[in-house]
Design a protein around this motif. Structure first.
Motif, mmCIF file in Angstrom:
data_model
loop_
_atom_site.group_PDB
_atom_site.id
_atom_site.type_symbol
_atom_site.label_atom_id
_atom_site.label_comp_id
_atom_site.label_asym_id
_atom_site.label_seq_id
_atom_site.Cartn_x
_atom_site.Cartn_y
_atom_site.Cartn_z
ATOM 1 N N GLY A 276 -94.469 59.284 -111.163
ATOM 2 C CA GLY A 276 -95.511 59.605 -110.272
ATOM 3 C C GLY A 276 -94.819 61.669 -110.173
ATOM 4 O O GLY A 276 -96.540 62.029 -110.728
ATOM 5 N N LEU A 277 -93.873 61.974 -110.186
ATOM 6 C CA LEU A 277 -93.859 63.253 -109.805
ATOM 7 C C LEU A 277 -94.015 64.200 -111.299
ATOM 8 O O LEU A 277 -94.807 65.041 -111.559
ATOM 9 C CB LEU A 277 -92.636 63.508 -109.166
ATOM 10 C CG LEU A 277 -92.372 65.103 -109.231
ATOM 11 C CD1 LEU A 277 -93.603 65.928 -108.748
ATOM 12 C CD2 LEU A 277 -91.221 65.565 -108.788
ATOM 13 N N LEU A 278 -93.174 63.104 -112.499
ATOM 14 C CA LEU A 278 -93.712 63.735 -113.945
ATOM 15 C C LEU A 278 -95.273 63.701 -114.559
ATOM 16 O O LEU A 278 -95.170 64.964 -115.229
ATOM 17 C CB LEU A 278 -92.278 63.450 -114.919
ATOM 18 C CG LEU A 278 -90.964 63.180 -114.556
ATOM 19 C CD1 LEU A 278 -90.215 62.118 -115.195
ATOM 20 C CD2 LEU A 278 -90.733 64.714 -114.899
ATOM 21 N N LEU A 279 -95.628 62.578 -114.245
ATOM 22 C CA LEU A 279 -96.859 62.799 -114.591
ATOM 23 C C LEU A 279 -97.470 63.722 -113.850
ATOM 24 O O LEU A 279 -99.153 64.624 -114.344
ATOM 25 C CB LEU A 279 -97.406 61.114 -115.077
ATOM 26 C CG LEU A 279 -97.173 59.784 -115.208
ATOM 27 C CD1 LEU A 279 -97.713 58.681 -114.445
ATOM 28 C CD2 LEU A 279 -97.200 60.300 -116.500
ATOM 29 N N VAL A 280 -97.669 63.699 -112.435
ATOM 30 C CA VAL A 280 -98.695 64.975 -111.831
ATOM 31 C C VAL A 280 -97.886 66.137 -112.209
ATOM 32 O O VAL A 280 -99.206 66.542 -112.586
ATOM 33 C CB VAL A 280 -98.125 64.815 -110.399
ATOM 34 C CG1 VAL A 280 -98.896 66.072 -109.750
ATOM 35 C CG2 VAL A 280 -98.487 63.654 -109.278
ATOM 36 N N VAL A 281 -97.249 66.917 -112.895
ATOM 37 C CA VAL A 281 -96.259 67.822 -113.300
ATOM 38 C C VAL A 281 -97.298 67.759 -114.452
ATOM 39 O O VAL A 281 -98.019 69.033 -114.867
ATOM 40 C CB VAL A 281 -95.135 67.834 -113.174
ATOM 41 C CG1 VAL A 281 -94.718 69.555 -113.929
ATOM 42 C CG2 VAL A 281 -94.644 68.103 -112.298
ATOM 43 N N ALA B 191 -104.083 62.158 -115.294
ATOM 44 C CA ALA B 191 -104.633 61.833 -114.001
ATOM 45 C C ALA B 191 -104.704 60.186 -113.568
ATOM 46 O O ALA B 191 -104.538 60.100 -112.584
ATOM 47 C CB ALA B 191 -106.801 62.227 -113.957
ATOM 48 N N TYR B 192 -105.345 59.393 -114.635
ATOM 49 C CA TYR B 192 -105.326 57.425 -114.123
ATOM 50 C C TYR B 192 -103.955 57.343 -113.708
ATOM 51 O O TYR B 192 -103.760 55.881 -112.924
ATOM 52 C CB TYR B 192 -105.796 56.675 -115.223
ATOM 53 C CG TYR B 192 -107.820 56.759 -114.565
ATOM 54 C CD1 TYR B 192 -108.297 55.871 -113.532
ATOM 55 C CD2 TYR B 192 -108.824 57.850 -114.602
ATOM 56 C CE1 TYR B 192 -109.647 55.700 -113.114
ATOM 57 C CE2 TYR B 192 -109.825 58.092 -114.573
ATOM 58 C CZ TYR B 192 -110.358 57.003 -113.396
ATOM 59 O OH TYR B 192 -111.782 56.859 -112.909
ATOM 60 N N GLY B 193 -102.757 57.749 -114.688
ATOM 61 C CA GLY B 193 -101.682 57.527 -114.873
ATOM 62 C C GLY B 193 -100.550 58.230 -113.350
ATOM 63 O O GLY B 193 -100.277 57.116 -113.181
ATOM 64 N N VAL B 194 -101.065 58.888 -112.943
ATOM 65 C CA VAL B 194 -100.933 59.322 -111.893
ATOM 66 C C VAL B 194 -101.580 58.306 -110.335
ATOM 67 O O VAL B 194 -100.659 57.785 -110.190
ATOM 68 C CB VAL B 194 -101.279 61.130 -111.084
ATOM 69 C CG1 VAL B 194 -100.966 60.917 -109.650
ATOM 70 C CG2 VAL B 194 -100.768 62.100 -112.094
#
Length: 251
Positions: free
Chosen positions: A80-85, A114-117
């Motif tokens: 989640g953190l990696l996807l946010v970055v 964004a949907y991945g997060v």
């Protein structure tokens, strides 16, 4: 931890909806290509600029993601953190897409990430202990949904900021070919959910209704290309509801 995960899911949904409000009311370049902040961004948010609000909520999503990764390190929180970055970096890229200095692919990828997060934290909340990537790999319904999301973002990026697509029967330009591909992906989503019936009935009915909403949005974009209005946010909210219906298996 569940409270933080639930908060992150909620913030991610709000962020996606704010992005659609930004698009629907013509605020995509209200802050220019300056990213992530301007000196008076908080003042602009209080004055009602949804793009300023979008960026500040994105910051909140990042801070919660960081807190989750520190307090409960694991495959879900690290992913989640990696996807946010990465999503944030592509968010900067969308400004250059709207300004005509980057390809539409960047805009489509931003929406997909964004949907991945959102889905990463939703799955982590609903199915604790389940490996997100294993779950996602087995969910054909989500694959079809995310393809439509990607092509929807491509459609916005391809037409450009404040540009019309134009009515067509046979596509003649890149933006029209992208719309045709997006419609094909929407029909594929309907077919996929129909094939999986009765597993996801609510998602199926939402997908059928979404096709009609999509045509209304297409006409709104052609009538008012700079600010097609609230229908953009309504279209996006339907996608969020479909995502929830699939993951939560609403009946």
């Amino acid at each position: 931890m569940n409270g933080l995960k639930a908060s992150e899911v909620g913030f991610a949904m709000i962020l996606i909806l704010l992005g659609s409000v930004v698009e629907g009311f013509g605020y995509g370049l209200s802050l220019g290509t300056r990213w992530p902040y301007t000196r008076n961004i908080a003042v602009l948010m209080l004055r009602g600029d949804p793009e300023a609000t979008h960026r500040l909520v994105a910051t909140l999503v990042g801070l919660v993601a960081l807190a989750l990764a520190i307090l409960s390190p694991g495959i879900t929180t690290i992913t989640g953190l990696l996807l946010v970055v990465i999503t944030a970096l592509f968010g900067m890229g969308t400004l250059y897409v709207l300004a005509g200095r980057a390809p539409a692919f960047v805009h489509g990828t931003h929406g997909l990430l964004a949907y991945g997060v959102f889905l990463t934290y939703l799955v982590g909340l609903v199915y604790p202990g389940v490996d997100f990537w294993t779950y996602f790999g087995a969910m054909g319904a989500l694959h079809a949904l995310l393809l439509a999301v990607f092509l929807g973002g491509m459609t916005t990026g391809q037409r450009g900021f404040g540009q019309t697509i134009g009515p067509f029967v046979q596509p003649q330009k890149a933006s029209q070919w992208t719309v045709a591909a997006h419609v094909g992906a929407a029909l594929l989503l309907v077919a996929t959910l129909g094939w999986l019936m009765p597993a996801y009935p609510i998602a199926f009915y939402l997908a059928v209704g979404q096709v009609a909403v999509g045509f209304l949005l297409f006409h709104a974009v052609n009538l008012k290309p700079k600010d097609p209005g609230v229908i953009v946010a309504f279209h996006q909210s339907m996608v969020l509801l479909m995502s929830l219906a699939i993951v939560l298996q609403w009946h």
